[in-house]
Design an enzyme around this catalytic site. Structure first.
Site, short mmCIF file in Angstrom:
data_model
loop_
_atom_site.label_atom_id
_atom_site.label_comp_id
_atom_site.label_asym_id
_atom_site.label_seq_id
_atom_site.Cartn_x
_atom_site.Cartn_y
_atom_site.Cartn_z
CE LYS A 11 10.85 15.69 39.08
NZ LYS A 11 9.86 15.06 39.94
CG ASP A 171 14.09 14.83 40.52
OD1 ASP A 171 13.89 13.66 40.14
OD2 ASP A 171 13.34 15.43 41.29
#
Ligand SMILES: C[C@](O)(CO)[C@H](O)COP(=O)(O)OP(=O)(O)OC[C@H]1O[C@@H](n2ccc(N)nc2=O)[C@H](O)[C@@H]1O
Ligand SMILES: Nc1ncnc2c1ncn2[C@@H]1O[C@H](COP(=O)(O)OP(=O)(O)OP(=O)(O)O)[C@@H](O)[C@H]1O
Length: 391
Positions: A11, A171
């Site tokens: 990401k 995350d």
């Protein structure tokens, strides 16, 4: 029970606004973009305790990272933690089924065909730098969750996987979900933003990683936390995040950047030099130290990678793009992730003369990037409130 292979993306935080420390965590307003740098995890049932082996495909730093990851105790590895969490869930269900049926089926399946394995074997193919601010460990966890869900036939929904993922790391939900997503609170309250235009990035890698808690600590020392954060998606942010690079460049924000640059003068120097190129924009990725450079298109990204890879202290440059799909099963009984040929060499490696910066960052043949419109697997809810409940 067969082997299952799954992949999950790295990401980039297009926006990372950070509030003040509360109970050990900082509230966030973050927009994530999933990148076409995928970790692959192959899971096989095994007779002994769970164990993991990682192969790293990252150009010059691979051997060093491989040694560091393989030196971790299996129980510290996020892929194992994630897989074991689902194995426990399966054991719990089997226990409940036994109680309900008075010594009923031995397995979690209705037919009782196979018993649960005592442990799981994980083969991880790593293409996301360790401690680079791109959520490589979280991507391993996300891929392991999806793979073990399939392997054990648990049929957990995306919502349930997101809840479990949030317990494993802040995350993990973003890696599970993929595409472009909004993360509120601790990054655990996720909303998918819809389908955006493709953005081309150069991920600039440096030699040593940065610890996420250490960066947050520096951030706190300077009292950089925002008093107030947006509590829902700002309309203008949606358009910029999903729009062309020329709009996106006006959105990019990272509240942790000043702390990361302060801790690492080498990054600050690289950033200054990048700002003198014709890149559209550059920012530190999450807690760093990787720097993400926004290009106009794929060709521009390759040119920038060539230029930036010559800068002092730059170890490597990887061209990639986003948004791409989140964690997904790749094959039910494919070859070991580690057996796959490296057809995906991508890096602009300073040391390599025969590898011009003409290829995109990783695309495992089994994890070929598709637009995120085809996101497979469990249904994606629009708004998800996950595990970390308000105390
Ligand atoms: C910086 C980001 O990458 C932005 O997406 C994430 O917020 C960090 O995600 P992560 O690495 O998965 O983080 P975790 O493994 O959950 O947390 C590691 C440590 O970072 C700090 N941490 C993390 C996330 C957060 N919102 N506030 C924090 O203060 C805490 O000290 C925590 O113990
Ligand atoms: N499978 C894994 N891969 C990488 N690191 C792992 C893994 N499991 C546990 N770790 C530990 O987690 C730490 C951070 O790893 P990771 O590569 O995810 O960092 P990061 O990309 O900076 O994370 P984030 O962007 O989520 O803050 C490592 O230093 C390592 O000790």
């Amino acid at each position: 029970m067969k082997a299952v292979t799954a992949s999950a993306p790295a990401k980039l935080n297009l926006v990372l606004q950070v509030g003040r420390l509360e109970d050990g965590y900082h509230p966030l307003y973050s927009i994530f973009e999933a990148l076409n740098m995928r970790e692959t995890v192959r899971v096989t049932p095994c007779a002994g305790p769970s164990h993991v082996h990682t192969t790293v495909q990252l150009g010059p730093g691979s051997k060093r990272i491989e040694e560091a990851i393989n030196a971790l105790e299996p129980q510290q590895n996020l892929a194992v933690k994630a897989g074991e969490r689902l194995l426990q869930e399966a054991q719990k269900r089997m226990q409940q089924a036994r109680c309900a049926h008075n010594q009923g089926p031995r397995s979690i399946g209705d037919d009782g065909a196979a018993a649960l394995p005592p442990g799981l074997e994980f083969e991880v193919l790593k293409r996301v730098p360790m401690a680079g601010g791109m959520a490589g460990g979280s991507a391993d966890a996300a891929a392991a969750l999806v793979a073990v869900n399939e392997l054990l036939g648990l049929k957990l929904t995306m919502q349930q996987l997101l809840e479990i993922g949030a317990e494993l790391g802040a995350d993990v939900p973003a890696c599970l979900m993929g595409g472009t997503s909004l993360g509120l609170r601790y990054g655990d309250q996720m909303t998918k933003l819809g389908h955006g235009q493709t953005h081309h990035w150069v991920m600039v890698l440096v030699r040593n990683g940065l610890s996420t808690p250490a960066v947050f600590k520096t951030f706190d020392t300077h009292q950089r936390g925002r008093e107030k954060l947006p509590t829902s998606l700002r309309t203008q942010d949606r358009y910029k995040a999903l729009g062309p690079a020329t709009d996106l460049k006006h959105l990019l924000t990272n509240d942790l950047q000043a702390s990361a640059l302060e801790m690492r003068p080498d990054l600050a120097r690289i950033m200054t030099r990048i700002n003198h190129t014709d890149a559209l924009a550059a920012l530190v990725s999450g807690s760093g130290p990787t720097i993400a450079v926004l290009a106009r298109d794929g060709e521009h990204a390759q040119q920038l990678a060539q230029t930036i890879s010559e800068f002092a202290d730059v170890e490597d440059c990887l061209c990639t793009h986003g948004p791409v799909v989140g964690a997904r099963v790749e094959t039910l009984a494919g070859p070991a992730a580690t057996e796959k040929p490296r057809t995906d060499v991508t890096a602009t490696e300073k040391s390599r003369t025969d590898a011009p910066a003409t290829k995109e960052s990783q695309t495992d043949p089994a994890a070929t990037e598709k637009p995120c419109t085809d996101a497979p697997g469990p249904q994606e809810p629009q708004m998800l409130t996950l595990a970390r409940t308000e105390e």
